[in-house]
Motif scaffolding. Structure first.
Motif, short mmCIF file in Angstrom:
data_model
loop_
_atom_site.label_atom_id
_atom_site.label_comp_id
_atom_site.label_asym_id
_atom_site.label_seq_id
_atom_site.Cartn_x
_atom_site.Cartn_y
_atom_site.Cartn_z
N PRO A 1 0.82 -1.21 0.00
CA PRO A 1 0.00 0.00 0.00
C PRO A 1 0.86 1.26 0.00
CG PRO A 1 -0.86 -1.59 1.56
CD PRO A 1 0.45 -2.14 1.08
N GLY A 2 0.55 2.17 -0.91
CA GLY A 2 1.27 3.43 -0.98
C GLY A 2 2.63 3.35 -1.62
N LYS A 3 3.00 2.19 -2.13
CA LYS A 3 4.32 2.03 -2.75
C LYS A 3 4.18 1.59 -4.19
CE LYS A 3 6.88 0.95 1.47
NZ LYS A 3 7.86 0.02 2.11
N GLU A 4 5.26 1.79 -4.95
CA GLU A 4 5.27 1.35 -6.33
C GLU A 4 5.48 -0.16 -6.42
OE1 GLU A 4 7.05 5.43 -8.39
OE2 GLU A 4 8.13 3.54 -8.54
N THR B 1 4.80 -7.94 3.35
CA THR B 1 3.36 -7.80 3.13
C THR B 1 3.07 -6.97 1.89
OG1 THR B 1 2.84 -8.02 5.48
CG2 THR B 1 1.22 -6.88 4.10
N ALA B 2 2.30 -7.54 0.97
CA ALA B 2 2.01 -6.87 -0.30
C ALA B 2 1.08 -7.76 -1.12
CB ALA B 2 3.30 -6.62 -1.08
N VAL B 3 0.60 -7.20 -2.21
CA VAL B 3 -0.04 -8.02 -3.24
C VAL B 3 1.06 -8.47 -4.20
CG1 VAL B 3 -1.73 -8.10 -5.09
CG2 VAL B 3 -2.20 -6.75 -3.03
N TYR B 4 1.11 -9.77 -4.43
CA TYR B 4 2.13 -10.34 -5.29
C TYR B 4 1.53 -10.67 -6.65
CZ TYR B 4 5.48 -10.62 -1.49
OH TYR B 4 6.37 -10.29 -0.49
N TYR B 5 2.23 -10.23 -7.69
CA TYR B 5 1.76 -10.40 -9.06
C TYR B 5 2.76 -11.24 -9.86
CZ TYR B 5 -1.26 -6.40 -8.03
OH TYR B 5 -2.19 -5.55 -7.48
N CYS B 6 2.24 -12.07 -10.70
CA CYS B 6 3.04 -12.84 -11.64
C CYS B 6 3.06 -12.11 -12.97
CB CYS B 6 2.41 -14.23 -11.79
SG CYS B 6 3.21 -15.31 -12.98
#
Length: 114
Positions: free
Chosen positions: A40-43, A89-94
């Motif tokens: 959140p709030g990060k690139e 902690t983050a959303v992880y994308y492939c």
């Protein structure tokens, strides 16, 4: 075009492990595959990548803790994450890259908290 579906995210305590999977709708043999994350709030930042030849690279923040691998027969890429920290902690994308094209999955949430 290739469609990507991530799975394996969840809530884990600090020091724990998770394995993320990214299943592709078609052959990934000629793709450079990667894992990115966005807090959140990060690139969005690249965490790890693996070339079609199996050459890997990692962000400094995850070296020695995360391992990326690919199973071309299953059209799947994995991210083994050990010794997880709250800052993971983050959303992880492939992602799947070939030439000027990049395809993304929808993401999976990873939360590291006690």
């Amino acid at each position: 075009q290739v469609q990507l579906v991530e799975s394996g995210g969840g809530l884990v305590q600090p020091g724990g492990s998770l394995r993320l999977s990214c299943a592709a709708s078609s052959s990934i043999f000629t793709y450079r595959m990667g894992w990115y994350r966005q807090a959140p709030g990060k690139e969005r930042e690249q965490v790890a990548a693996i070339s079609m030849y199996g050459i890997t690279n990692y962000a400094d923040s995850v070296k020695g803790r995360f391992t990326i691998s690919r199973d071309n027969a299953k059209n799947t890429v994995y991210l083994q994450m050990n010794n997880l920290k709250p800052e993971d902690t983050a959303v992880y994308y492939c992602s799947a890259d070939r030439g000027s094209f990049r395809f993304w999955g929808q993401g999976t949430q990873v939360t590291v908290s006690s």
